[in-house]
Enzyme design. Structure first.
Site, mmCIF file in Angstrom:
data_model
loop_
_atom_site.group_PDB
_atom_site.id
_atom_site.type_symbol
_atom_site.label_atom_id
_atom_site.label_comp_id
_atom_site.label_asym_id
_atom_site.label_seq_id
_atom_site.Cartn_x
_atom_site.Cartn_y
_atom_site.Cartn_z
ATOM 1 N N GLY A 188 21.988 -6.766 -3.779
ATOM 2 C CA GLY A 188 22.763 -5.619 -4.239
ATOM 3 C C GLY A 188 23.034 -5.837 -5.714
ATOM 4 O O GLY A 188 23.651 -6.845 -6.093
ATOM 5 N N GLY A 243 27.353 -6.520 -8.041
ATOM 6 C CA GLY A 243 26.188 -7.387 -8.222
ATOM 7 C C GLY A 243 25.954 -7.730 -9.699
ATOM 8 O O GLY A 243 25.729 -8.896 -10.049
ATOM 9 N N ARG A 295 33.405 2.814 -1.362
ATOM 10 C CA ARG A 295 34.257 3.963 -1.019
ATOM 11 C C ARG A 295 34.343 4.965 -2.167
ATOM 12 O O ARG A 295 34.232 4.607 -3.332
ATOM 13 C CB ARG A 295 35.688 3.473 -0.796
ATOM 14 C CG ARG A 295 35.883 2.748 0.459
ATOM 15 C CD ARG A 295 37.366 2.671 0.775
ATOM 16 N NE ARG A 295 38.041 1.581 0.098
ATOM 17 C CZ ARG A 295 39.346 1.384 0.174
ATOM 18 N NH1 ARG A 295 40.107 2.219 0.838
ATOM 19 N NH2 ARG A 295 39.899 0.351 -0.441
ATOM 20 N N ARG A 346 37.738 2.124 4.212
ATOM 21 C CA ARG A 346 36.632 1.161 4.283
ATOM 22 C C ARG A 346 35.830 1.374 5.567
ATOM 23 O O ARG A 346 34.618 1.229 5.580
ATOM 24 C CB ARG A 346 37.175 -0.265 4.254
ATOM 25 C CG ARG A 346 37.846 -0.644 2.928
ATOM 26 C CD ARG A 346 38.398 -2.050 2.986
ATOM 27 N NE ARG A 346 39.042 -2.444 1.733
ATOM 28 C CZ ARG A 346 40.344 -2.276 1.490
ATOM 29 N NH1 ARG A 346 41.151 -1.723 2.385
ATOM 30 N NH2 ARG A 346 40.851 -2.671 0.327
ATOM 31 N N THR A 357 30.252 -6.668 1.267
ATOM 32 C CA THR A 357 30.098 -5.281 1.725
ATOM 33 C C THR A 357 31.171 -4.917 2.757
ATOM 34 O O THR A 357 31.464 -5.699 3.661
ATOM 35 C CB THR A 357 28.688 -5.101 2.329
ATOM 36 O OG1 THR A 357 27.726 -5.442 1.331
ATOM 37 C CG2 THR A 357 28.454 -3.671 2.794
ATOM 38 N N HIS A 414 40.515 -7.400 6.166
ATOM 39 C CA HIS A 414 40.591 -6.796 4.836
ATOM 40 C C HIS A 414 40.716 -5.294 5.030
ATOM 41 O O HIS A 414 39.742 -4.574 5.071
ATOM 42 C CB HIS A 414 39.316 -7.135 4.058
ATOM 43 C CG HIS A 414 39.307 -6.553 2.679
ATOM 44 N ND1 HIS A 414 40.232 -6.873 1.727
ATOM 45 C CD2 HIS A 414 38.455 -5.693 2.083
ATOM 46 C CE1 HIS A 414 39.953 -6.227 0.610
ATOM 47 N NE2 HIS A 414 38.881 -5.503 0.790
HETATM 48 P P1 A3D Z 1 27.440 -0.164 -5.767
HETATM 49 O O1 A3D Z 1 27.686 -0.208 -7.226
HETATM 50 O O2 A3D Z 1 27.135 1.168 -5.146
HETATM 51 O O3 A3D Z 1 26.263 -1.201 -5.434
HETATM 52 C C1 A3D Z 1 25.677 -1.291 -4.178
HETATM 53 C C2 A3D Z 1 24.192 -1.558 -4.384
HETATM 54 O O4 A3D Z 1 23.603 -1.782 -3.123
HETATM 55 C C3 A3D Z 1 23.438 -0.384 -5.049
HETATM 56 O O5 A3D Z 1 22.816 -0.829 -6.240
HETATM 57 C C4 A3D Z 1 22.416 0.024 -3.978
HETATM 58 O O6 A3D Z 1 21.156 0.431 -4.525
HETATM 59 C C5 A3D Z 1 22.275 -1.288 -3.203
HETATM 60 N N1 A3D Z 1 21.737 -1.114 -1.857
HETATM 61 C C6 A3D Z 1 21.944 -0.106 -0.972
HETATM 62 N N2 A3D Z 1 21.232 -0.333 0.141
HETATM 63 C C7 A3D Z 1 20.588 -1.510 -0.022
HETATM 64 C C8 A3D Z 1 19.706 -2.279 0.791
HETATM 65 N N3 A3D Z 1 19.364 -1.861 2.007
HETATM 66 N N4 A3D Z 1 19.238 -3.442 0.289
HETATM 67 C C9 A3D Z 1 19.589 -3.877 -0.939
HETATM 68 N N5 A3D Z 1 20.408 -3.172 -1.761
HETATM 69 C C10 A3D Z 1 20.898 -2.010 -1.299
HETATM 70 O O7 A3D Z 1 28.696 -0.751 -4.960
HETATM 71 P P2 A3D Z 1 29.683 -1.951 -5.423
HETATM 72 O O8 A3D Z 1 28.889 -3.044 -6.031
HETATM 73 O O9 A3D Z 1 30.834 -1.364 -6.177
HETATM 74 O O10 A3D Z 1 30.257 -2.387 -3.989
HETATM 75 C C11 A3D Z 1 29.416 -3.013 -3.050
HETATM 76 C C12 A3D Z 1 30.119 -3.159 -1.700
HETATM 77 O O11 A3D Z 1 31.230 -4.039 -1.835
HETATM 78 C C13 A3D Z 1 30.663 -1.873 -1.087
HETATM 79 O O12 A3D Z 1 30.409 -1.842 0.303
HETATM 80 C C14 A3D Z 1 32.159 -1.983 -1.342
HETATM 81 O O13 A3D Z 1 32.921 -1.244 -0.405
HETATM 82 C C15 A3D Z 1 32.368 -3.458 -1.189
HETATM 83 N N6 A3D Z 1 33.592 -3.997 -1.779
HETATM 84 C C16 A3D Z 1 34.242 -4.949 -1.075
HETATM 85 C C17 A3D Z 1 35.393 -5.511 -1.578
HETATM 86 C C18 A3D Z 1 36.114 -6.561 -0.790
HETATM 87 O O14 A3D Z 1 37.116 -7.059 -1.212
HETATM 88 C C19 A3D Z 1 35.574 -6.999 0.495
HETATM 89 C C20 A3D Z 1 35.903 -5.094 -2.815
HETATM 90 C C21 A3D Z 1 35.224 -4.128 -3.510
HETATM 91 C C22 A3D Z 1 34.046 -3.572 -2.983
#
Ligand code: A3D
Length: 320
Positions: free
Chosen positions: A10, A15, A83, A89, A120, A176
């Site tokens: 990701g 990432g 989200r 979530r 995630t 969480h």
């Molecule tokens: P975002 O910037 O949308 O990045 C997610 C990436 O995943 C994108 O670049 C997509 O292209 C990629 N992706 C989608 N499907 C696939 C796949 N099958 N294989 C590989 N890559 C793929 O999101 P983000 O970086 O802001 O957040 C990522 C996740 O973390 C989300 O689910 C959030 O809800 C979660 N998150 C969790 C916390 C916790 O404290 C646990 C905090 C903040 C965000």
């Protein structure tokens, strides 16, 4: 000696931030993997070009093929969707469960010896599903949430008390989500528990309750402000703290979503608990004693996580 290899599954907001932090802290060579073509390559090149100024030698590679994560020592998983305002979530469950299936297969095939940190959401259910799909040992698959939730709690407390964040420790248990359990009794300023600080007049119980609620709503507050996604700087920094604890065998005591089978009266569930992270992964879980009120909050949180796990099983029968 070769540098450790860190695979980031990701390459979105978290990432990219993970890659930047891993490079600056010289934790190892980084592979950014994503299904979006160009995104991981572009971010890798951009971060690599910050090397001369930042002064790191770690290499950065963008990839769309799981073969590129081969032999990774650490995998940090943020693949999926975040989200948007108004979403919980748990609303992400269906979409992100499918993503965990492909990620689990990719890690099992190419990086089966890695320490895997899932970010995630919905976190506790996704780390469980990722472990099931990957088949890796439970102590090598862990979720990041407690470090972030307790960092949010520590930040708010440090502002309230006007003291350094470094001297505030905080303890957050459970899933969480809205049922997370910030434990005042185990949270301190330089060892002085929060109830004692209330008695000393440093704050009031009402203010402390408001801080606890703000901690629970910490993610939603940022989603509401950003409008296009969720928090990423603090989540990435929290996961890097966990990765560093593993890579350097630091034996850090960190709250994580870990597989709990025995301690805290649980018989096999991923949920937020205090753990020791070292070279073996999750090396120990602190079997703390809770009072009646704390246990009731924890039980509610455990039930919420169990509900999400059941929802995963209903969606994907291979998990049942
Ligand atoms: P975002 O910037 O949308 O990045 C997610 C990436 O995943 C994108 O670049 C997509 O292209 C990629 N992706 C989608 N499907 C696939 C796949 N099958 N294989 C590989 N890559 C793929 O999101 P983000 O970086 O802001 O957040 C990522 C996740 O973390 C989300 O689910 C959030 O809800 C979660 N998150 C969790 C916390 C916790 O404290 C646990 C905090 C903040 C965000």
């Amino acid at each position: 000696m070769a540098r450790p290899k860190i695979a980031l599954i990701g390459a979105g907001q978290i990432g990219g931030t993970l890659a930047h932090l891993a490079a600056i802290k010289e934790l190892g060579d980084v592979v950014l993997f994503d299904i979006a073509e160009g995104t991981p390559q572009g971010k890798a090149l951009d971060i690599a070009q910050s090397g001369p100024s930042a002064g790191f030698d770690a290499t950065m590679k963008g990839a769309n093929d799981y073969a590129d994560i081969a032999g990774a020592d650490v995998c940090i998983v943020t693949a999926g969707v975040p989200r948007k305002p108004g979403m919980s979530r748990d609303d992400l469950l269906g979409i992100n469960l499918k993503v965990m299936k492909s990620v689990g297969a990719g890690i099992a095939a190419h990086a089966p010896n890695a320490f895997v940190i899932c970010i995630t959401n919905p976190l506790d259910a996704m780390v469980w599903a990722l472990r099931e799909f990957s088949g890796l040992p439970h102590e090598k698959v862990v979720g990041m949430a407690g470090v972030l939730d307790s960092a949010r709690f520590r930040h708010f407390l440090s502002v309230e008390f006007n003291v350094s964040m470094r001297d505030v420790t905080a303890f957050v248990l459970g899933g969480h989500g809205d049922t997370m359990v910030p434990l005042s009794r185990y949270s301190t300023v330089a060892g002085v528990p929060l109830p004692d600080l209330v008695a000393m007049g440093w704050t009031t119980q009402d203010k402390l309750d408001a801080i606890i609620q703000r901690t629970r709503d910490g993610g939603a507050e940022i989603v509401g402000l950003l409008k296009t996604g969720s928090a990423f700087y603090a989540p990435a920094t929290s996961a890097i703290e966990m990765a560093e604890a593993y890579l350097k065998d630091q034996k850090r005591v960190l709250p994580c979503a870990a597989w709990v089978n025995g301690p805290l009266g649980l018989d096999g569930l991923y949920v937020g608990v205090p753990t020791v992270i070292g070279a073996a992964g999750i090396e120990r879980i602190l079997d703390i004693k809770m009072n009646q009120a704390e246990q009731a909050m924890f039980d509610k949180s455990v039930d919420a996580v169990k509900g999400l796990v059941e929802a995963c099983k209903a969606i994907d029968p291979t998990l049942a």
